[in-house]
Design an enzyme around this catalytic site. Structure first.
Site, PDB file in Angstrom:
ATOM      1  N   CYS A  49       0.804  -1.220   0.000  1.00 24.26           N
ATOM      2  CA  CYS A  49       0.000   0.000   0.000  1.00 24.26           C
ATOM      3  C   CYS A  49       0.838   1.272   0.000  1.00 24.26           C
ATOM      4  O   CYS A  49       0.300   2.368  -0.194  1.00 24.26           O
ATOM      5  CB  CYS A  49      -0.958  -0.009   1.184  1.00 24.26           C
ATOM      6  N   HIS A  84      -2.855   7.085   2.861  1.00 21.19           N
ATOM      7  CA  HIS A  84      -3.340   5.832   2.280  1.00 21.19           C
ATOM      8  C   HIS A  84      -4.691   5.516   2.889  1.00 21.19           C
ATOM      9  O   HIS A  84      -4.874   5.571   4.113  1.00 21.19           O
ATOM     10  CB  HIS A  84      -2.340   4.710   2.553  1.00 21.19           C
ATOM     11  N   ASN A 136     -10.404   0.071   0.672  1.00 21.76           N
ATOM     12  CA  ASN A 136      -8.948   0.119   0.614  1.00 21.76           C
ATOM     13  C   ASN A 136      -8.507  -0.449  -0.728  1.00 21.76           C
ATOM     14  O   ASN A 136      -8.650  -1.641  -0.972  1.00 21.76           O
ATOM     15  CB  ASN A 136      -8.360  -0.694   1.777  1.00 21.76           C
TER      16      ASN A 136
END
Length: 381
Positions: free
Chosen positions: A120, A262, A292
């Site tokens: 990520c 993020h 996500n």
């Protein structure tokens, strides 16, 4: 090379000049997941802030999303680049890299192309890599794409993770420019801690698993995350990295107009903002609508905010990310004047306006018959 005020020369900086995002058309709402899993909409929203996510159809891959996002970003900036960088945890294949195929499909033969695997944190690592290529004179213009299809590695019957992740791609075009001009990306902080590699992992598929006898288990073939431990590391590492980056630039926390982390889940985003002493309303979020999306999450959040005209030229942005590895990173950006990208949700019908819902019409791993959840307590990261 760029002239400085003292008359000497500084390496060119990477300047943002194009931006776009793309998500697949299949929408999975919390209500859809509630049919499969021992959960409900209220529990998911309370723990994660997520209301829906997008997932690829059967046969659709990471490169398909990357190509669409890349095409739109190029259309907003230029028709040629010297390099294509794809940050992803879910490449089309373990070999070769996905970026060369993306470059070819975008009509960019001969461009340098490679993947970045930092989970990520991949997009921030990609920004740093692109900045380095431009500073070294290797490239004048670079297409950087963060793209992931987590639905292909997350067990659709894993309650802890199936509620969190979605698929998508976000792309930026970076050009050589002056370090002081709007859009210049700089003051990076990057880090890792491989001693905790087991906190976020897909055990099967790599050389370690393949070198051992026997077939991998179903559990080993899917994404696994130790949510509570990841939560603690994510908040600590992102906040620390953000502070280091601000210090290197000589910025104070009050200088930040927008915090773009993020998009792990809303609890983590707010916890990091609170740790930094940033008002939550300065936190750019898009996790509610897409979940996500891994390496795609920061550029998708930027594209969404730009489409809503929430970002204005001259606004000062702090970007920070955390991912498996463990990896983390941050950077700063002063927002430039850019063509507003199309709103992500203008590309497809609103999920609640579709009767019957396409999720119920097409075969997909998420459509497997329900079974008792047997992978431990509810945890999210």
């Amino acid at each position: 090379m760029s002239p400085t005020a003292a008359g000497s020369y500084a390496p060119p900086a990477a300047v943002l000049c194009g931006l776009a995002g793309w998500v697949p058309s299949r929408v999975v709402t919390n209500e859809h997941l509630a049919r499969r899993l021992d959960t409900d909409d209220a529990w998911i929203r309370t723990r994660t802030g997520i209301r829906r996510r997008h997932v690829v159809d059967p046969g659709e891959s990471t490169s398909d999303l990357a190509v669409e996002a890349g095409r739109r970003a190029l259309g907003a900036a230029t028709d040629r680049v010297d390099a294509v960088v794809v940050a992803t945890t879910t490449p089309d294949r373990s070999c070769p890299a996905t970026a060369p195929a993306v470059a070819a499909r975008l009509g960019l033969p001969g461009a340098a192309a490679f993947d970045i695997s930092a989970v990520c944190t991949g997009f921030v690592y990609g920004l740093a890599s692109a900045a380095g290529l431009i500073a070294a004179g290797v490239a004048e213009r670079i297409l950087l794409i963060g793209a992931d299809t987590y639905s292909t590695i997350v067990d659709p019957l894993d309650r802890a993770n199936a509620i969190i992740f979605g698929d998508g791609a976000g792309a930026v075009v970076l050009r050589a420019g002056h370090p002081d001009e709007p859009g210049a990306v700089g003051h990076f902080d990057l880090g890792s801690d491989g001693a905790h590699e087991d906190l976020i992992t897909v055990a099967a598929g790599g050389s370690r698993q393949r070198s051992r006898p026997g077939e991998p288990s179903r559990q080993d073939r899917h994404f696994a995350m130790r949510g509570k431990e990841v939560y603690r590391h994510a908040v600590t590492r992102m906040a620390e990295s953000a502070r280091v980056t601000l210090s290197r630039a000589g910025w104070k926390i009050d200088d930040v107009d927008h915090f773009v982390p993020h998009q792990a889940n809303l609890r983590i985003l707010h916890s990091v903002a609170d740790d930094l002493g940033l008002p939550r309303e300065r936190c750019v979020t898009h996790v509610e609508s897409v979940g996500n999306t891994g390496a795609a999450s920061i550029p998708l959040a930027l594209a969404d905010a730009a489409a809503r005209q929430a970002l204005r030229p001259g606004d000062r942005l702090l970007l920070t990310a955390f991912g498996g590895g463990l990896t983390w990173g941050s950077c700063l950006l002063t927002w430039p004047t850019l063509p507003a990208p199309a709103h992500l949700h203008d590309q497809l019908p609103h999920p609640y306006d579709q009767q019957p819902h396409p999720y119920d019409q097409l075969p997909h791993p998420y459509d497997e018959p329900p079974r008792p959840y047997d992978q431990g307590e509810r945890t999210t990261s």
